[in-house]
Write a protein that holds these residues in place. Sequence first.
Motif, PDB file in Angstrom:
ATOM      1  N   TYR A 117       0.748  -1.268   0.112  1.00 37.96           N
ATOM      2  CA  TYR A 117      -0.101   0.022   0.081  1.00 37.96           C
ATOM      3  C   TYR A 117       0.832   1.332   0.019  1.00 37.96           C
ATOM      4  O   TYR A 117       0.689   2.040  -0.699  1.00 37.96           O
ATOM      5  CB  TYR A 117      -0.836  -0.150   1.344  1.00 37.96           C
ATOM      6  CG  TYR A 117      -1.921   1.299   1.384  1.00 37.96           C
ATOM      7  CD1 TYR A 117      -2.817   1.502   0.555  1.00 37.96           C
ATOM      8  CD2 TYR A 117      -1.556   2.371   2.271  1.00 37.96           C
ATOM      9  CE1 TYR A 117      -3.705   2.584   0.357  1.00 37.96           C
ATOM     10  CE2 TYR A 117      -2.448   3.419   2.239  1.00 37.96           C
ATOM     11  CZ  TYR A 117      -3.335   3.689   1.358  1.00 37.96           C
ATOM     12  OH  TYR A 117      -4.203   4.838   1.466  1.00 37.96           O
ATOM     13  N   CYS A 118       1.780   1.129   0.635  1.00 42.30           N
ATOM     14  CA  CYS A 118       2.740   2.552   1.140  1.00 42.30           C
ATOM     15  C   CYS A 118       3.746   2.595   0.107  1.00 42.30           C
ATOM     16  O   CYS A 118       4.332   3.911  -0.153  1.00 42.30           O
ATOM     17  CB  CYS A 118       3.286   2.561   2.367  1.00 42.30           C
ATOM     18  SG  CYS A 118       2.329   2.453   3.914  1.00 42.30           S
ATOM     19  N   PHE A 119       4.295   1.830  -0.484  1.00 40.12           N
ATOM     20  CA  PHE A 119       5.190   1.613  -1.620  1.00 40.12           C
ATOM     21  C   PHE A 119       4.821   1.114  -2.777  1.00 40.12           C
ATOM     22  O   PHE A 119       4.194   0.044  -3.024  1.00 40.12           O
ATOM     23  CB  PHE A 119       6.633   0.866  -1.131  1.00 40.12           C
ATOM     24  CG  PHE A 119       6.980   1.725   0.274  1.00 40.12           C
ATOM     25  CD1 PHE A 119       7.740   2.763   0.371  1.00 40.12           C
ATOM     26  CD2 PHE A 119       6.641   0.837   1.437  1.00 40.12           C
ATOM     27  CE1 PHE A 119       8.078   3.249   1.617  1.00 40.12           C
ATOM     28  CE2 PHE A 119       6.833   1.532   2.734  1.00 40.12           C
ATOM     29  CZ  PHE A 119       7.796   2.563   2.539  1.00 40.12           C
ATOM     30  N   ASP A 120       5.691   1.758  -3.917  1.00 42.17           N
ATOM     31  CA  ASP A 120       5.714   1.051  -5.043  1.00 42.17           C
ATOM     32  C   ASP A 120       7.235   0.236  -5.109  1.00 42.17           C
ATOM     33  O   ASP A 120       8.172   0.991  -4.552  1.00 42.17           O
ATOM     34  CB  ASP A 120       5.679   1.792  -6.445  1.00 42.17           C
ATOM     35  CG  ASP A 120       4.161   2.407  -6.519  1.00 42.17           C
ATOM     36  OD1 ASP A 120       3.298   1.579  -6.367  1.00 42.17           O
ATOM     37  OD2 ASP A 120       3.791   3.779  -6.664  1.00 42.17           O
ATOM     38  N   TRP A 121       7.605  -0.674  -5.930  1.00 42.94           N
ATOM     39  CA  TRP A 121       8.696  -1.306  -5.545  1.00 42.94           C
ATOM     40  C   TRP A 121       9.537  -1.410  -6.961  1.00 42.94           C
ATOM     41  O   TRP A 121       8.808  -1.874  -7.925  1.00 42.94           O
ATOM     42  CB  TRP A 121       8.483  -2.788  -4.919  1.00 42.94           C
ATOM     43  CG  TRP A 121       8.027  -2.801  -3.761  1.00 42.94           C
ATOM     44  CD1 TRP A 121       6.630  -2.790  -3.299  1.00 42.94           C
ATOM     45  CD2 TRP A 121       8.560  -2.691  -2.537  1.00 42.94           C
ATOM     46  NE1 TRP A 121       6.569  -2.486  -1.754  1.00 42.94           N
ATOM     47  CE2 TRP A 121       7.913  -2.418  -1.270  1.00 42.94           C
ATOM     48  CE3 TRP A 121      10.153  -2.731  -2.063  1.00 42.94           C
ATOM     49  CZ2 TRP A 121       8.196  -2.300  -0.073  1.00 42.94           C
ATOM     50  CZ3 TRP A 121      10.405  -2.424  -0.742  1.00 42.94           C
ATOM     51  CH2 TRP A 121       9.574  -2.402   0.180  1.00 42.94           C
ATOM     52  N   LYS A 122      10.703  -1.136  -6.874  1.00 46.73           N
ATOM     53  CA  LYS A 122      11.469  -1.100  -8.114  1.00 46.73           C
ATOM     54  C   LYS A 122      12.610  -2.127  -7.711  1.00 46.73           C
ATOM     55  O   LYS A 122      13.524  -1.773  -6.897  1.00 46.73           O
ATOM     56  CB  LYS A 122      12.030   0.140  -8.420  1.00 46.73           C
ATOM     57  CG  LYS A 122      12.670   0.180  -9.598  1.00 46.73           C
ATOM     58  CD  LYS A 122      12.888   1.791 -10.099  1.00 46.73           C
ATOM     59  CE  LYS A 122      13.807   2.006 -11.341  1.00 46.73           C
ATOM     60  NZ  LYS A 122      14.296   1.069 -12.222  1.00 46.73           N
ATOM     61  N   LEU A 123      13.120  -3.118  -8.634  1.00 51.92           N
ATOM     62  CA  LEU A 123      14.185  -3.883  -8.747  1.00 51.92           C
ATOM     63  C   LEU A 123      15.388  -3.082  -8.630  1.00 51.92           C
ATOM     64  O   LEU A 123      15.414  -2.186  -9.604  1.00 51.92           O
ATOM     65  CB  LEU A 123      14.301  -5.208  -9.672  1.00 51.92           C
ATOM     66  CG  LEU A 123      13.077  -6.117  -9.265  1.00 51.92           C
ATOM     67  CD1 LEU A 123      12.815  -6.975 -10.431  1.00 51.92           C
ATOM     68  CD2 LEU A 123      13.467  -7.060  -7.933  1.00 51.92           C
ATOM     69  N   ALA A 124      16.557  -3.724  -8.018  1.00 55.29           N
ATOM     70  CA  ALA A 124      17.843  -2.997  -8.200  1.00 55.29           C
ATOM     71  C   ALA A 124      18.220  -2.833  -9.733  1.00 55.29           C
ATOM     72  O   ALA A 124      17.815  -3.572 -10.443  1.00 55.29           O
ATOM     73  CB  ALA A 124      18.960  -3.635  -7.349  1.00 55.29           C
ATOM     74  N   ASP A 125      19.207  -1.757 -10.111  1.00 55.18           N
ATOM     75  CA  ASP A 125      19.692  -1.867 -11.364  1.00 55.18           C
ATOM     76  C   ASP A 125      20.301  -3.136 -12.024  1.00 55.18           C
ATOM     77  O   ASP A 125      20.934  -3.632 -11.189  1.00 55.18           O
ATOM     78  CB  ASP A 125      21.072  -0.506 -11.307  1.00 55.18           C
ATOM     79  CG  ASP A 125      19.964   0.689 -11.031  1.00 55.18           C
ATOM     80  OD1 ASP A 125      19.118   0.957 -11.430  1.00 55.18           O
ATOM     81  OD2 ASP A 125      20.992   1.628 -10.596  1.00 55.18           O
TER      82      ASP A 125
END
Length: 181
Positions: free
Chosen positions: A139-147
């Motif tokens: 809910y609080c975050f969108d998640w992005k994988l590391a480069d």
Amino acid sequence: MAELLKHPTAMKKLQEEVRNVVGNKPKVENGGYQQNELLKILHPVAPLLLPRHTSATVKVGGYDIPSNTTVLINAGAIQREPKWWEKTEEFIPERFENNPINFIGEDFQFIPFGVGRRSCPGLQFGVASVEYMIAKLVYCFDWKLADGDTADNLDMTEPYGIAVYRKSPLHVRPLARFRAL
């Protein structure tokens, strides 16, 4: 979280469901997420149950188990039995939608918390805690994988052992949806 990141469609669906249920509030309140159906079908898989001791000689699967033998129950293998489940090694939370099989010890195909009088006494607390934590995270975050990492090349290898964890650490970047509270 690693499985959700590896399956962006499932992550997006879960985020949409949690965000629709919680609304535009700045945080997830305890209990405010519990009508979320997808969150309810993200079940744990435990590898081993607590050791048991046989009280009498018994025959299991063609093997004689003598009395007073310590027996380790491989719940992970039971939960991946092809006789009961299709695509056992794949993350498919939808397999539990509208499925009468549950994980609270009534169905022997899926027993991550044990069964009977020796089932986990913290089952309800553990499930509620994990559901709450996941609801807050999605809910609080969108998640992005590391480069350099993509959902396709995310290594989900688990080392052999009693505990279930990824062989390589998961590196992600949380992107806050709200300003600091």
